[in-house]
Design a protein around this motif. Structure first.
Motif, short mmCIF file in Angstrom:
data_model
loop_
_atom_site.label_atom_id
_atom_site.label_comp_id
_atom_site.label_asym_id
_atom_site.label_seq_id
_atom_site.Cartn_x
_atom_site.Cartn_y
_atom_site.Cartn_z
N GLN A 130 -11.17 -0.57 -1.68
CA GLN A 130 -11.05 -0.48 -0.38
C GLN A 130 -12.32 -1.09 0.49
OE1 GLN A 130 -10.09 3.39 0.60
NE2 GLN A 130 -8.02 3.33 -0.09
N ALA A 134 1.00 -4.85 -1.44
CA ALA A 134 -0.24 -4.75 -0.68
C ALA A 134 -0.53 -6.03 0.14
CB ALA A 134 -1.43 -4.36 -1.38
N GLU A 187 -1.03 -0.90 -8.97
CA GLU A 187 -2.04 -0.32 -7.88
C GLU A 187 -3.32 -0.63 -8.16
OE1 GLU A 187 -1.17 3.70 -5.97
OE2 GLU A 187 -0.40 3.96 -8.10
N TYR A 214 6.60 3.02 -3.09
CA TYR A 214 5.54 1.56 -2.98
C TYR A 214 5.83 0.54 -2.18
CZ TYR A 214 3.95 4.31 -7.32
OH TYR A 214 3.44 5.21 -8.29
N PHE A 215 4.81 -0.21 -1.69
CA PHE A 215 5.01 -1.53 -1.11
C PHE A 215 3.76 -2.39 -1.46
CE2 PHE A 215 6.37 2.05 1.59
CZ PHE A 215 7.30 1.39 2.29
N ARG A 234 8.84 -3.47 0.50
CA ARG A 234 8.98 -2.27 0.07
C ARG A 234 9.44 -2.51 -1.49
NH1 ARG A 234 12.38 1.97 -1.32
NH2 ARG A 234 11.79 4.18 -1.19
N GLN A 264 0.63 -0.63 -3.06
CA GLN A 264 -0.04 0.51 -2.64
C GLN A 264 1.01 1.75 -2.35
OE1 GLN A 264 -0.45 -1.24 1.74
NE2 GLN A 264 -2.28 -1.09 0.61
N ALA A 265 0.88 2.99 -2.66
CA ALA A 265 1.84 3.91 -2.77
C ALA A 265 1.56 4.65 -1.20
CB ALA A 265 1.64 5.10 -3.80
N ARG A 266 2.59 4.99 -0.54
CA ARG A 266 2.69 5.63 0.55
C ARG A 266 3.38 6.78 0.51
NH1 ARG A 266 4.41 0.56 4.79
NH2 ARG A 266 2.94 -1.07 3.90
N PRO A 267 2.62 7.87 0.89
CA PRO A 267 3.43 9.42 0.74
C PRO A 267 4.46 9.36 1.38
CG PRO A 267 0.92 9.70 1.31
CD PRO A 267 1.59 8.01 1.30
N ARG A 268 5.66 9.94 0.44
CA ARG A 268 6.90 9.94 1.03
C ARG A 268 7.63 8.90 1.47
NH1 ARG A 268 3.79 14.21 3.03
NH2 ARG A 268 3.77 12.99 4.91
N SER A 269 7.01 7.69 1.18
CA SER A 269 7.80 6.36 1.54
C SER A 269 7.94 5.49 0.26
CB SER A 269 7.01 5.65 2.57
OG SER A 269 6.79 6.15 3.59
#
Length: 507
Positions: A403, A96, A80, A93-94, A54, A86-91
């Motif tokens: 992707q 990739a 990105e 950035y992580f 994270r 990569q962005a994860r909603p409500r979490s």
């Protein structure tokens, strides 16, 4: 309107942030968000920030680095685009996860001699098959309609026809509507180019722009230097104009060898250089900024025209790879060609060219051969280019294509014969696969076609007898559940051909 949340990965950043300045002269300090993004990118590539880890929140990183939160948002968007986070909603950035894949092909080693171009109709056959509803196609380097906002394009066209219906019955003259030429000039700022509307000539496509450039600077029998492998459409143009092809060694990640190009310019009568510095077709390689600057200096020193195809620039994951060689041009030697057929509106089929010191001659050739384009289409393009949301749409397009490329690379690694190699492009939707030497890509093409699958065999991409064991795969076209299965089947057929060849040698 909802206020921007600095902790939301996809909220808009502050447009007044000075770090959002357009890419300028590289002798200046890079924008603050670029400096931050590159620092984080180095940490990710070095493993300091592990895959899946994270990232700090926007607020935490801004406090740590003593920058604005909008600068951090821009830096994260840069990462990105580069597929590093990569962005994860409500979490948040992580870092990739990149799929494991095969090694890359090696630098090409073409003949040092120029060649006449003798192509059959295989390339046109691949293009025809690619639009057949009965074919699962990886053959044409063309994006599918579903990747674009079709309703937005329809509305823009209708509005233009309503406002300018008189143009449907007006015989057009000149170099194109001033509004669209201004819009293209504004777009070119994103590639680091300061162009005037009068510098722009509108054409029917990027390929027509390139054809006009070649006609303006060469005559039959002249030598044109280009990448190896190169787009078969370029070879078809050279053949039609009776020009000779001199293929230059090209690295699958970093692009054409400038040392080899310099040697060719010093020892052979090269009249023009035709290159795709960003996401070249078929390798997907992109030149560094230093090499772009050196290339501009090289063609200026040798007084040779450089025809730069920038059709894929907006698909590059990293911003520095979107800068055109033309931005370093100080003598008018670079002829910049582009269109929006891969990034905004494929159906309009409009291209453009900024031909530098050859502009008057090119304009005359175009007037004699094709005249001007349809005015309402040009004005539709101008409206689309002027609308807000283009950058967000491009980010989404790049993410969708990335992707697909990642999925395709994983499937190829799992199913293609041992010893295969594959490119790892920094954007776009084209992959170049090098198969074991015992496989003839033309035989694989025929085997695939028997099962309603279309690929582009490597023989298409050279004027000489090279790349017989290679193929180009495009994942930008129609895409559905059958396509991943078809990729696996191509690998199975390749393995069958390799085994058959081994059995034949043993017998």
């Amino acid at each position: 309107m909802k206020a921007a949340d600095p902790n939301d990965p996809h909220d808009q950043c502050d447009p007044k942030d000075p770090s959002a300045a357009a890419l300028g002269d590289t002798t200046r300090q890079p924008a603050l968000y670029v400096q931050l993004a590159e620092k984080l990118a180095r940490a990710i590539r070095a493993g300091t920030l592990a895959r899946g880890e994270r990232m700090l929140s926007v607020r935490e990183l801004a406090r740590q680095q003593q920058v604005s939160q909008s600068t951090v948002v821009q830096a994260y968007r840069w990462l990105e685009d580069a597929l590093l986070i990569q962005a994860r909603p409500r979490s948040g950035y992580f870092v990739a996860q990149r799929p494991k894949s095969l090694p890359e092909p090696q630098t090409s080693r073409p003949s040092r001699l120029s060649r006449k171009v003798h192509l059959d109709d295989l390339g046109q056959q691949v293009l025809r098959l690619s639009v057949s509803p009965d074919i699962i196609s990886f053959g044409a380097a063309a994006p599918e309609p579903e990747l674009f906002d079709q309703e937005r394009v329809r509305r823009a066209l209708i509005r233009t026809v309503q406002r300018h219906r008189d143009l449907l019955c007006t015989y057009q003259l000149g170099s194109g509507q001033e509004a669209v030429r201004r819009a293209v000039a504004r777009h070119a700022l994103g590639m680091g180019c300061e162009l005037e509307a009068d510098d722009i000539i509108m054409t029917n496509s990027c390929l027509e722009s390139i054809t006009l450039c070649l006609q303006a600077v060469t005559k039959p029998g002249d030598v044109v230097a280009l990448e190896s492998p190169t787009y078969f459409g370029f070879l078809e143009i050279l053949q039609s104009l009776h020009l000779r092809a001199l293929e230059i060694p090209t690295h699958p990640r970093h692009g054409v060898s400038l040392d080899a190009l310099q040697l060719a310019l010093e020892t052979q009568p090269v009249k023009a250089v035709l290159l795709v510095p960003t996401l070249s077709n078929p390798l997907g390689c992109s030149m560094s900024l230093a090499d772009r600057r050196r290339l501009a200096q090289l063609v200026q020193a040798r007084n040779v025209a450089l025809i730069e195809d920038a059709v894929y620039n907006d698909l590059a994951e990293q911003e520095d790879k979107r800068r055109a060689v033309k931005s370093f041009d100080r003598s008018g030697q670079v002829m910049l060609c582009g269109s929006f057929s891969k990034t905004l509106v494929p159906g309009l089929r409009l291209g453009w060219v900024a031909a530098g010191r050859w502009t008057p001659g090119l304009r005359k050739i175009q007037t004699v051969q094709s005249g001007v384009q349809t005015a309402v289409l040009e004005l539709t393009l101008a409206e689309l280019l002027g609308q807000s949301g283009n950058e967000a749409a491009l980010r989404q397009l790049r993410a969708t294509l990335a992707q697909r490329v990642d999925l395709a690379r994983r499937l190829i690694a799992e199913s293609f014969p041992k010893g295969s190699r594959i490119t790892d492009p920094g954007g776009g939707f084209i992959l170049w696969v090098e198969l074991p030497a015992g496989i003839d890509a033309l035989h694989l093409y025929e085997a695939c076609l028997a099962e309603n699958i279309c690929i582009a065999p490597g023989q298409l991409f050279s004027a000489g007898p090279r790349f017989k064991h290679c193929l180009r795969l495009s994942v930008g076209g129609r895409w559905g559940p059958a396509h991943p299965q078809a990729l696996r089947r191509i690998g199975e057929l390749a393995r069958e051909l390799l085994e058959r060849g081994k059995l034949s040698l043993a017998a």
